[in-house]
Design a protein around this motif. Structure first.
Motif, short mmCIF file in Angstrom:
data_model
loop_
_atom_site.label_atom_id
_atom_site.label_comp_id
_atom_site.label_asym_id
_atom_site.label_seq_id
_atom_site.Cartn_x
_atom_site.Cartn_y
_atom_site.Cartn_z
N ARG A 43 1.04 -1.11 -0.44
CA ARG A 43 -0.05 0.48 -0.60
C ARG A 43 1.02 1.54 -0.14
O ARG A 43 0.48 1.93 -0.65
CB ARG A 43 -1.03 0.02 0.98
CG ARG A 43 -2.20 -1.03 0.87
CD ARG A 43 -2.45 -1.21 2.09
NE ARG A 43 -3.25 0.05 2.90
CZ ARG A 43 -4.65 0.67 2.17
NH1 ARG A 43 -5.36 -0.07 0.97
NH2 ARG A 43 -4.77 2.33 2.83
N VAL A 44 1.66 1.50 1.04
CA VAL A 44 2.70 2.29 1.06
C VAL A 44 3.44 2.53 -1.06
O VAL A 44 3.70 3.98 -1.32
CB VAL A 44 3.93 2.53 1.62
CG1 VAL A 44 5.19 3.16 1.63
CG2 VAL A 44 3.68 2.35 2.63
N LEU A 45 3.76 1.50 -1.24
CA LEU A 45 4.41 1.43 -2.74
C LEU A 45 3.58 2.35 -4.02
O LEU A 45 4.12 3.23 -4.83
CB LEU A 45 4.50 0.46 -3.45
CG LEU A 45 5.93 -0.71 -2.01
CD1 LEU A 45 6.46 -1.98 -2.47
CD2 LEU A 45 7.75 0.42 -3.02
N VAL A 46 2.40 1.33 -3.79
CA VAL A 46 1.24 2.37 -5.10
C VAL A 46 0.97 3.76 -4.16
O VAL A 46 0.08 3.74 -5.36
CB VAL A 46 0.74 1.07 -5.30
CG1 VAL A 46 0.78 -0.14 -5.93
CG2 VAL A 46 -0.99 1.09 -3.85
N GLY A 47 1.22 4.37 -3.50
CA GLY A 47 0.56 5.59 -2.87
C GLY A 47 -0.46 5.28 -1.69
O GLY A 47 -1.19 6.87 -1.50
N PRO A 67 -0.02 11.12 -5.72
CA PRO A 67 -1.09 10.30 -6.22
C PRO A 67 -0.86 8.94 -6.44
O PRO A 67 -0.22 9.53 -7.43
CB PRO A 67 -2.44 11.06 -5.75
CG PRO A 67 -1.25 12.27 -6.66
CD PRO A 67 0.10 12.49 -6.35
N PRO A 68 -1.34 8.26 -5.93
CA PRO A 68 -1.62 6.42 -6.85
C PRO A 68 -2.03 7.06 -8.61
O PRO A 68 -0.81 6.48 -9.30
CB PRO A 68 -2.61 5.84 -6.41
CG PRO A 68 -2.78 6.43 -4.41
CD PRO A 68 -2.10 7.69 -5.19
N PRO A 69 -2.76 7.38 -9.28
CA PRO A 69 -2.99 7.83 -10.60
C PRO A 69 -1.76 8.46 -11.05
O PRO A 69 -1.46 8.38 -11.94
CB PRO A 69 -4.16 8.73 -10.86
CG PRO A 69 -4.86 8.14 -9.13
CD PRO A 69 -3.94 8.38 -8.09
N ARG A 70 -1.12 9.13 -10.52
CA ARG A 70 0.21 9.57 -10.75
C ARG A 70 1.23 9.37 -10.78
O ARG A 70 2.63 8.97 -11.41
CB ARG A 70 0.37 11.19 -10.71
CG ARG A 70 -0.49 12.30 -10.63
CD ARG A 70 -0.42 13.39 -10.25
NE ARG A 70 0.58 13.76 -11.65
CZ ARG A 70 1.23 15.16 -10.62
NH1 ARG A 70 0.79 16.07 -9.31
NH2 ARG A 70 2.48 15.63 -11.42
N ARG A 71 1.49 7.71 -10.21
CA ARG A 71 2.98 6.87 -10.47
C ARG A 71 2.98 5.90 -11.52
O ARG A 71 4.15 5.77 -11.04
CB ARG A 71 2.77 6.13 -9.02
CG ARG A 71 2.66 7.20 -7.57
CD ARG A 71 2.47 6.50 -5.96
NE ARG A 71 2.62 6.80 -4.87
CZ ARG A 71 2.89 7.10 -3.99
NH1 ARG A 71 3.96 5.71 -3.00
NH2 ARG A 71 3.27 7.76 -3.14
N GLN A 72 1.88 5.95 -12.36
CA GLN A 72 2.30 4.82 -12.85
C GLN A 72 2.81 2.75 -12.56
O GLN A 72 3.56 2.88 -13.55
CB GLN A 72 3.64 5.29 -14.29
CG GLN A 72 3.35 6.53 -15.43
CD GLN A 72 1.87 6.12 -16.37
OE1 GLN A 72 0.73 7.09 -15.86
NE2 GLN A 72 2.00 5.21 -16.89
N VAL A 152 3.01 -3.99 -9.11
CA VAL A 152 3.30 -3.87 -7.36
C VAL A 152 2.20 -5.62 -6.83
O VAL A 152 0.78 -5.25 -6.88
CB VAL A 152 2.77 -2.78 -6.44
CG1 VAL A 152 3.21 -3.34 -4.83
CG2 VAL A 152 4.43 -1.97 -6.62
N VAL A 153 2.49 -6.76 -7.08
CA VAL A 153 1.88 -7.45 -6.31
C VAL A 153 1.75 -7.75 -4.76
O VAL A 153 2.72 -8.51 -4.57
CB VAL A 153 2.13 -8.70 -7.55
CG1 VAL A 153 1.01 -10.51 -7.36
CG2 VAL A 153 1.58 -8.77 -9.09
#
Length: 208
Positions: A43-47, A67-72, A152-153
């Motif tokens: 959860r940290v990795l994906v924001g 934020p998550p949508p801008r992390r690719q 991220v899995v």
């Protein structure tokens, strides 16, 4: 080889890290941790939560505070987290709507991923009608549909229903692309057997 994901002295949650790790495009690495900790780190990795310290980079971009949508990044939560009221097709499309991508490219690629993951016969079904292995593939397709640079899995108990993650990952990138960098949070022995590069979040970095 192009490095896609960089973790720099990352302490994602208390009691772990600091982790410094490079994951090249088209390669897999594993963060080894018990399920609760693995999920918190994913959860940290994906924001979805902030780290305690350290930085997360995708390519040359520092995404630590984005934020998550801008992390690719694509995210496969533990259990897939499919929306039970939506069909397989709409679950995959939901993943596309959560990203800032060119719509025509995303539509074409989503259709390709569905075919590569052998999900075409399931598109009109609801998640409860799928096998565990099929639900995992739908979650992979949803994450890959937006053409992420990093996947991220969160895989606490392996791929239910059999199969190998290493066989599925090459299907998640276009043939002319460098490939997606995959980071798996798991303590599952069968999954770890597939992944040479590993970091024990409660101990030392290990490579096999």
């Amino acid at each position: 080889m192009r490095v896609t994901l960089r973790l720099r002295a990352l302490v994602a949650v208390p009691g772990t890290g600091p982790v410094t790790l490079d994951v090249p495009a088209g390669r897999m690495a594993a963060l080894v941790a018990p399920p609760r900790i693995g999920t918190a780190v994913a959860r940290v990795l994906v924001g979805l939560a902030p780290p305690r310290s350290g930085r997360i980079l995708v390519g040359e971009r520092d995404v630590t505070d984005l934020p998550p949508p801008r992390r690719q990044m694509g995210y496969v939560p533990a259990g897939g987290a499919l929306l039970p009221q939506l069909t397989v097709r709409r679950n995959i499309e939901y993943g596309q709507r959560k990203r800032e991508r060119v719509r025509e490219m995303a539509d074409d690629w989503a259709a390709t991923v569905v075919e590569r993951l052998e999900l075409t016969p399931t598109l009109a079904l609801l998640p409860h009608l799928l096998s565990d292995a099929q639900r995992f593939r739908v979650a992979l397709a949803r994450a890959a549909a937006c053409l992420p640079e990093v996947l991220v899995v969160d895989l606490p108990s392996g791929m239910a229903g059999g199969g190998r993650l290493a066989d599925l990952v090459p299907r998640l990138s276009p043939p002319d692309a460098p490939g997606v960098a995959v980071l798996v949070c798991t303590a599952d022995p069968a999954t770890l057997d597939e992944i040479p590069e590993q970091v024990d979040l409660l101990g030392e970095a290990v490579g096999r």
